[in-house]
Design a protein around this motif. Structure first.
Motif, PDB file in Angstrom:
ATOM      1  N   PHE B  93       0.699  -1.053  -0.265  1.00 63.53           N
ATOM      2  CA  PHE B  93      -0.145  -0.092   0.182  1.00 63.53           C
ATOM      3  C   PHE B  93       0.764   1.341   0.145  1.00 63.53           C
ATOM      4  CE2 PHE B  93       1.137  -0.865   4.496  1.00 63.53           C
ATOM      5  CZ  PHE B  93       0.434   0.789   5.124  1.00 63.53           C
ATOM      6  N   LEU B  94       1.792   1.570   0.458  1.00 58.34           N
ATOM      7  CA  LEU B  94       3.315   2.842   0.574  1.00 58.34           C
ATOM      8  C   LEU B  94       3.012   3.010  -0.532  1.00 58.34           C
ATOM      9  CD1 LEU B  94       5.476   2.224   3.922  1.00 58.34           C
ATOM     10  CD2 LEU B  94       3.325   3.171   3.666  1.00 58.34           C
ATOM     11  N   GLN B  95       3.608   1.668  -1.439  1.00 61.71           N
ATOM     12  CA  GLN B  95       3.713   2.351  -3.341  1.00 61.71           C
ATOM     13  C   GLN B  95       2.580   2.923  -3.958  1.00 61.71           C
ATOM     14  OE1 GLN B  95       5.164  -0.553  -1.352  1.00 61.71           O
ATOM     15  NE2 GLN B  95       6.912   0.475  -1.056  1.00 61.71           N
ATOM     16  N   GLY B  96       1.719   2.114  -3.662  1.00 59.55           N
ATOM     17  CA  GLY B  96       0.618   3.140  -4.307  1.00 59.55           C
ATOM     18  C   GLY B  96      -0.234   2.034  -5.147  1.00 59.55           C
ATOM     19  N   ALA B  97       0.229   2.637  -6.617  1.00 56.38           N
ATOM     20  CA  ALA B  97      -0.769   0.534  -6.927  1.00 56.38           C
ATOM     21  C   ALA B  97      -1.085   0.083  -6.912  1.00 56.38           C
ATOM     22  CB  ALA B  97      -0.877   1.303  -8.444  1.00 56.38           C
ATOM     23  N   GLN B  98      -2.192  -0.660  -7.326  1.00 53.64           N
ATOM     24  CA  GLN B  98      -2.540  -2.073  -7.004  1.00 53.64           C
ATOM     25  C   GLN B  98      -2.924  -2.973  -8.295  1.00 53.64           C
ATOM     26  OE1 GLN B  98      -7.073  -1.553  -4.813  1.00 53.64           O
ATOM     27  NE2 GLN B  98      -6.516   0.905  -5.676  1.00 53.64           N
ATOM     28  N   LYS B  99      -2.274  -2.674  -9.034  1.00 52.39           N
ATOM     29  CA  LYS B  99      -1.990  -3.430 -10.848  1.00 52.39           C
ATOM     30  C   LYS B  99      -1.380  -4.712  -9.945  1.00 52.39           C
ATOM     31  CE  LYS B  99       1.564  -1.751 -12.824  1.00 52.39           C
ATOM     32  NZ  LYS B  99       1.427  -0.702 -14.132  1.00 52.39           N
ATOM     33  N   LEU B 100      -1.972  -6.142 -10.894  1.00 47.77           N
ATOM     34  CA  LEU B 100      -1.943  -7.172  -9.837  1.00 47.77           C
ATOM     35  C   LEU B 100      -0.261  -8.012 -11.382  1.00 47.77           C
ATOM     36  CD1 LEU B 100      -4.553  -9.309  -8.740  1.00 47.77           C
ATOM     37  CD2 LEU B 100      -2.428  -8.534  -7.594  1.00 47.77           C
ATOM     38  N   VAL B 101       0.674  -8.488 -11.255  1.00 43.24           N
ATOM     39  CA  VAL B 101       1.287  -8.944 -11.644  1.00 43.24           C
ATOM     40  C   VAL B 101       1.585 -10.564 -12.219  1.00 43.24           C
ATOM     41  CG1 VAL B 101       3.850  -9.176 -12.765  1.00 43.24           C
ATOM     42  CG2 VAL B 101       2.676  -7.161 -11.833  1.00 43.24           C
ATOM     43  N   PHE B 102       0.682 -10.798 -13.075  1.00 39.80           N
ATOM     44  CA  PHE B 102       0.616 -12.482 -12.601  1.00 39.80           C
ATOM     45  C   PHE B 102       1.773 -13.484 -13.703  1.00 39.80           C
ATOM     46  CE2 PHE B 102      -3.717 -12.721 -11.738  1.00 39.80           C
ATOM     47  CZ  PHE B 102      -4.105 -11.569 -11.637  1.00 39.80           C
ATOM     48  N   GLY B 103       2.154 -14.646 -12.891  1.00 39.76           N
ATOM     49  CA  GLY B 103       3.010 -15.722 -13.397  1.00 39.76           C
ATOM     50  C   GLY B 103       2.154 -15.805 -14.390  1.00 39.76           C
ATOM     51  N   GLN B 104       3.062 -16.537 -15.038  1.00 43.00           N
ATOM     52  CA  GLN B 104       2.521 -17.551 -16.430  1.00 43.00           C
ATOM     53  C   GLN B 104       1.332 -18.702 -16.091  1.00 43.00           C
ATOM     54  OE1 GLN B 104       5.427 -18.799 -19.209  1.00 43.00           O
ATOM     55  NE2 GLN B 104       5.261 -17.305 -19.968  1.00 43.00           N
ATOM     56  N   GLY B 105       1.195 -19.191 -15.084  1.00 43.91           N
ATOM     57  CA  GLY B 105       0.281 -20.091 -14.781  1.00 43.91           C
ATOM     58  C   GLY B 105       1.041 -21.785 -14.723  1.00 43.91           C
ATOM     59  N   THR B 106       0.172 -22.612 -12.970  1.00 40.43           N
ATOM     60  CA  THR B 106       0.854 -24.112 -13.918  1.00 40.43           C
ATOM     61  C   THR B 106      -0.766 -24.515 -13.706  1.00 40.43           C
ATOM     62  OG1 THR B 106       2.744 -23.529 -12.351  1.00 40.43           O
ATOM     63  CG2 THR B 106       1.673 -25.712 -12.228  1.00 40.43           C
ATOM     64  N   ARG B 107      -0.695 -25.244 -14.924  1.00 38.58           N
ATOM     65  CA  ARG B 107      -2.382 -26.070 -14.656  1.00 38.58           C
ATOM     66  C   ARG B 107      -1.342 -27.886 -13.977  1.00 38.58           C
ATOM     67  NH1 ARG B 107      -6.197 -26.506 -17.361  1.00 38.58           N
ATOM     68  NH2 ARG B 107      -5.873 -25.466 -18.990  1.00 38.58           N
ATOM     69  N   LEU B 108      -2.521 -28.002 -12.930  1.00 45.51           N
ATOM     70  CA  LEU B 108      -2.360 -28.953 -12.212  1.00 45.51           C
ATOM     71  C   LEU B 108      -3.635 -29.834 -11.944  1.00 45.51           C
ATOM     72  CD1 LEU B 108      -1.136 -30.082  -9.565  1.00 45.51           C
ATOM     73  CD2 LEU B 108      -3.212 -28.806  -7.981  1.00 45.51           C
ATOM     74  N   THR B 109      -3.164 -30.821 -12.526  1.00 41.62           N
ATOM     75  CA  THR B 109      -4.129 -32.435 -12.796  1.00 41.62           C
ATOM     76  C   THR B 109      -3.872 -33.307 -11.484  1.00 41.62           C
ATOM     77  OG1 THR B 109      -3.676 -31.499 -15.056  1.00 41.62           O
ATOM     78  CG2 THR B 109      -4.928 -34.494 -14.319  1.00 41.62           C
ATOM     79  N   ILE B 110      -4.885 -33.703 -11.032  1.00 37.03           N
ATOM     80  CA  ILE B 110      -4.785 -34.064  -9.937  1.00 37.03           C
ATOM     81  C   ILE B 110      -5.598 -36.095 -10.247  1.00 37.03           C
ATOM     82  CG2 ILE B 110      -5.992 -35.309  -7.496  1.00 37.03           C
ATOM     83  CD1 ILE B 110      -4.211 -32.715  -8.200  1.00 37.03           C
ATOM     84  N   ASN B 111      -4.655 -37.091 -10.151  1.00 38.36           N
ATOM     85  CA  ASN B 111      -4.803 -37.850 -11.223  1.00 38.36           C
ATOM     86  C   ASN B 111      -5.374 -39.327  -9.824  1.00 38.36           C
ATOM     87  OD1 ASN B 111      -3.804 -38.012 -13.680  1.00 38.36           O
ATOM     88  ND2 ASN B 111      -1.828 -38.046 -12.861  1.00 38.36           N
ATOM     89  N   PRO B 112      -6.734 -40.053 -10.222  1.00 34.43           N
ATOM     90  CA  PRO B 112      -7.501 -40.622  -9.590  1.00 34.43           C
ATOM     91  C   PRO B 112      -6.517 -42.310  -8.984  1.00 34.43           C
ATOM     92  CG  PRO B 112      -8.540 -41.210 -11.395  1.00 34.43           C
ATOM     93  CD  PRO B 112      -7.061 -40.241 -11.761  1.00 34.43           C
TER      94      PRO B 112
END
Lengths: 117, 112
Positions: B93-112
């Motif tokens: 909050f001290l730095q101001g703007a609230q925009k988010l920087v995202f990572g590229q994402g991880t696709r998680l698959t849970i196998n039965p």
């Protein structure tokens, strides 16, 4: 409605055509963001509004991109003379803003998938 | 400049096994870190925030400023955890703007 609403869900545009994407944020949400998500990538920031004021547009990739929120509620992202590289999902998010020095989490819309052919 | 790195694009584990999705960030100030999740055919939604120090759906994440990491963990994976997970950073909050920087994402698959 209860969530962030975006329209249209899908848009196919011919190269060179202008498009307008709409976002209806949650009522009372002060902050509104636009993100662009290319295939296989995370969302990337485009622009940010606090009420009707556009406080940050550093992420807009070119002057073909323009966003407005004239009454501090609904926002429109306009892309002029679309190019194939503009093909992406455009996400809108809204937030209450800040409280006690911390960001609220954002609520995202379902996005508009733009395909430029 | 802020940057978020998720080194694994894909992660597959068996049901009941522990899960750890890695996230590293680059930012010189005091960031706020988030995990977002996107289930199939659903919108992106907030899973948890580091300042809340909470456990959501059995997931926890601890901010390690020394290692600049915010890994997401769950001791026993469930099939319904299969989804796309994004780590995101916002300036404090001290730095101001609230925009988010995202990572590229991880696709998680849970196998039965």
């Amino acid at each position: 409605g209860a969530g962030v609403s975006q329209s249209p869900r899908y848009k196919v545009a011919k190269r060179g055509q202008d498009v307008a994407l709409r976002c209806d944020p949650i009522s009372g949400h002060v902050s509104l963001f636009w993100y662009q998500q290319a295939l296989g990538q995370g969302p990337e920031f485009l622009t940010y509004f606090q009420n009707e004021a556009q406080l940050d547009k550093s992420g807009l990739p070119s002057d073909r991109f323009f966003a407005e929120r004239p009454e501090g509620s609904v926002s429109t992202l306009k892309i002029q003379r679309t190019q194939q590289e503009d093909s992406a999902v455009y996400l809108c998010a809204s937030s209450l803003g800040r409280r006690r020095g911390h960001n609220y989490g954002y609520t995202f819309g379902s996005g508009t998938r733009l395909t430029v052919v | 400049a802020q940057r978020v790195t998720q080194p694994e694009k894909l992660l597959s584990v068996f049901k009941g096994a522990p899960v750890e999705l890695k996230c590293n960030y680059s930012y010189s100030g005091s960031p706020e870190l988030f995990w977002y999740v996107q289930y199939s055919r659903q919108r992106l939604q907030l899973l948890l925030r580091h300042i809340s120090r909470e456990s959501i759906k059995g997931f926890t994440a601890d901010l390690n400023k020394g290692e600049t990491s915010f890994h997401l963990k769950k001791p026993f994976a469930q099939e319904e955890d299969s989804a796309m997970y994004y780590c995101a950073l916002a300036r404090g909050f001290l730095q101001g703007a609230q925009k988010l920087v995202f990572g590229q994402g991880t696709r998680l698959t849970i196998n039965p």
